[in-house]
Design a protein around this motif. Structure first.
Motif, PDB file in Angstrom:
ATOM      1  N   ASP A  85       0.814  -1.225   0.000  1.00 36.45           N
ATOM      2  CA  ASP A  85       0.000   0.000   0.000  1.00 36.45           C
ATOM      3  C   ASP A  85       0.843   1.269   0.000  1.00 36.45           C
ATOM      4  OD1 ASP A  85       0.825  -0.224   2.578  1.00 36.45           O
ATOM      5  OD2 ASP A  85      -1.169  -0.524   3.451  1.00 36.45           O
ATOM      6  N   ALA A  88       3.617   3.366  -5.148  1.00 40.92           N
ATOM      7  CA  ALA A  88       2.835   4.158  -6.099  1.00 40.92           C
ATOM      8  C   ALA A  88       3.094   3.692  -7.529  1.00 40.92           C
ATOM      9  CB  ALA A  88       3.156   5.639  -5.966  1.00 40.92           C
ATOM     10  N   VAL A  89       4.361   3.615  -7.912  1.00 41.83           N
ATOM     11  CA  VAL A  89       4.717   3.225  -9.278  1.00 41.83           C
ATOM     12  C   VAL A  89       5.886   2.249  -9.226  1.00 41.83           C
ATOM     13  CG1 VAL A  89       5.545   4.048 -11.516  1.00 41.83           C
ATOM     14  CG2 VAL A  89       4.013   5.489 -10.190  1.00 41.83           C
ATOM     15  N   PRO A 112       6.698  15.098  -4.834  1.00 41.55           N
ATOM     16  CA  PRO A 112       5.722  15.374  -3.776  1.00 41.55           C
ATOM     17  C   PRO A 112       5.105  14.061  -3.298  1.00 41.55           C
ATOM     18  CG  PRO A 112       5.184  16.553  -5.829  1.00 41.55           C
ATOM     19  CD  PRO A 112       6.253  15.591  -6.154  1.00 41.55           C
ATOM     20  N   PRO A 113       4.690  13.998  -2.024  1.00 42.26           N
ATOM     21  CA  PRO A 113       4.044  12.783  -1.558  1.00 42.26           C
ATOM     22  C   PRO A 113       2.650  12.632  -2.182  1.00 42.26           C
ATOM     23  CG  PRO A 113       4.053  14.447   0.172  1.00 42.26           C
ATOM     24  CD  PRO A 113       4.834  15.006  -0.970  1.00 42.26           C
ATOM     25  N   ILE A 114       2.190  11.397  -2.269  1.00 46.34           N
ATOM     26  CA  ILE A 114       0.838  11.127  -2.766  1.00 46.34           C
ATOM     27  C   ILE A 114      -0.160  11.604  -1.710  1.00 46.34           C
ATOM     28  CG2 ILE A 114      -0.777   9.277  -3.349  1.00 46.34           C
ATOM     29  CD1 ILE A 114       1.336   9.342  -5.459  1.00 46.34           C
ATOM     30  N   LYS A 115      -1.131  12.419  -2.127  1.00 47.78           N
ATOM     31  CA  LYS A 115      -2.173  12.867  -1.183  1.00 47.78           C
ATOM     32  C   LYS A 115      -3.511  12.286  -1.591  1.00 47.78           C
ATOM     33  CE  LYS A 115      -0.294  17.072   0.772  1.00 47.78           C
ATOM     34  NZ  LYS A 115       0.355  18.027  -0.140  1.00 47.78           N
ATOM     35  N   HIS A 116      -4.041  11.404  -0.765  1.00 47.41           N
ATOM     36  CA  HIS A 116      -5.306  10.746  -1.116  1.00 47.41           C
ATOM     37  C   HIS A 116      -6.506  11.652  -0.855  1.00 47.41           C
ATOM     38  CE1 HIS A 116      -3.503   6.921  -2.003  1.00 47.41           C
ATOM     39  NE2 HIS A 116      -2.747   7.064  -0.946  1.00 47.41           N
TER      40      HIS A 116
ATOM     41  N   LYS B  20      -1.691  11.154  -7.828  1.00 47.67           N
ATOM     42  CA  LYS B  20      -2.178  12.010  -6.744  1.00 47.67           C
ATOM     43  C   LYS B  20      -1.074  12.867  -6.125  1.00 47.67           C
ATOM     44  CE  LYS B  20      -6.142   9.154  -5.510  1.00 47.67           C
ATOM     45  NZ  LYS B  20      -6.622   8.156  -4.556  1.00 47.67           N
ATOM     46  N   ASN B  21       0.117  12.890  -6.744  1.00 46.77           N
ATOM     47  CA  ASN B  21       1.117  13.871  -6.312  1.00 46.77           C
ATOM     48  C   ASN B  21       1.392  14.872  -7.423  1.00 46.77           C
ATOM     49  OD1 ASN B  21       2.595  12.315  -8.054  1.00 46.77           O
ATOM     50  ND2 ASN B  21       4.210  11.789  -6.630  1.00 46.77           N
ATOM     51  N   LEU B  61       4.311   0.244 -13.998  1.00 45.44           N
ATOM     52  CA  LEU B  61       3.026  -0.207 -13.503  1.00 45.44           C
ATOM     53  C   LEU B  61       2.585   0.796 -12.438  1.00 45.44           C
ATOM     54  CD1 LEU B  61       1.991  -3.637 -13.254  1.00 45.44           C
ATOM     55  CD2 LEU B  61       1.817  -2.537 -11.080  1.00 45.44           C
ATOM     56  N   ARG B  63      -0.007   1.908  -9.552  1.00 42.55           N
ATOM     57  CA  ARG B  63      -1.008   1.369  -8.640  1.00 42.55           C
ATOM     58  C   ARG B  63      -2.303   2.167  -8.791  1.00 42.55           C
ATOM     59  NH1 ARG B  63      -0.940  -1.866  -3.857  1.00 42.55           N
ATOM     60  NH2 ARG B  63      -2.517  -1.136  -2.407  1.00 42.55           N
ATOM     61  N   VAL B  66      -3.330   5.275  -6.619  1.00 36.82           N
ATOM     62  CA  VAL B  66      -2.630   6.562  -6.623  1.00 36.82           C
ATOM     63  C   VAL B  66      -2.965   7.384  -7.869  1.00 36.82           C
ATOM     64  CG1 VAL B  66      -0.714   5.596  -5.297  1.00 36.82           C
ATOM     65  CG2 VAL B  66      -0.476   5.817  -7.755  1.00 36.82           C
TER      66      VAL B  66
END
Lengths: 116, 112
Positions: A85, A88-89, A112-116, B20-21, B61, B63, B66
């Motif tokens: 989880d 990201a990629v 940048p961090p992923i922001k849900h 999402k970033n 790939l 996810r 995200v």
């Protein structure tokens, strides 16, 4: 989809985590929830301070050397499991292109961090 | 499951995936699964002077969790067909919910 990742086992891969970290290493194993076991793991620290020098060509990162202390630094992390989880990629590294890049002269801000 | 089927029709087409970033990755969609994890080939990061982090990555790939947006070419989407399919699926869900409610109500009525 884990089949797609299974195909990369034994290869050098790129991982972008949800915190925006960049990890490079050899993929040792995967499971259905995308947990990744990686060996020879390195984290690439991007520590550029602002906008990179020139606009224009996509090759700017090769052309302009990074300012002192702003190039990419790699730190060794050994073997780790990256929890699915937090992934990201996952990227397949093209070794030809990789060998041409002098990462120590690349300056860029951290992702940048992923922001849900 | 509808959008899984929809994305399967886009396999082979060029797409741009916004994470999402804020990073946007352009490439050809090569596979998709039920979590909308997307596999792209011949990738190029938009604004690669800002994001050189993936410059040695040829395919990736992503996810599903995200992904913020998937940008598509207008010609690759049949909006009318997609809207119809969406309504049909919504109707089917409604009918299933009604059937479930009816079967839940029936036994309790029998006991009373």
């Amino acid at each position: 989809m884990s089949n797609e990742l299974q195909r990369l086992v034994g290869r050098n891969i790129f991982v972008m985590t949800c915190e925006g970290r960049v990890l490079i290493g050899k993929l040792r194993g995967v499971d259905t929830v995308m947990n990744l076991t990686m060996s020879d793991l390195r984290e690439r620290l991007f520590r550029g301070s602002g906008l990179p020098p020139a606009e224009g060509a996509g090759e700017t990162f090769m052309a302009e050397p990074a300012a002192e202390g702003e190039g990419v630094e790699e730190i060794s992390l050994g073997t780790m499991v990256v929890r699915g989880d937090n992934v990201a990629v996952v990227g397949e590294i093209d070794e030809d292109i990789e060998s041409q890049i002098d990462w120590s002269s690349v300056a860029a801000l951290p992702l940048p961090p992923i922001k849900h | 499951m509808l959008f899984y089927s929809f994305f399967k029709t886009l396999v082979g087409k060029p797409v741009a995936v916004e994470l999402k970033n804020g990073v946007v990755i352009r490439g050809d969609l090569t596979s998709v699964d039920q979590f909308t994890n997307l596999k792209l080939e011949n990738i190029q990061v938009v604004d690669d002077h800002l994001y050189p982090h993936m410059s040695s990555v040829s395919s990736c790939l992503i996810r599903g969790s995200v992904v913020r947006y998937v940008h598509l070419r207008p010609d690759d989407v049949d909006c009318d067909l997609l809207q119809d399919a969406t309504r049909r699926e919504a109707d089917r869900h409604k009918q299933e919910a009604a059937a479930a409610a009816a079967s839940a109500a029936a036994p309790s009525a029998g006991r009373a």
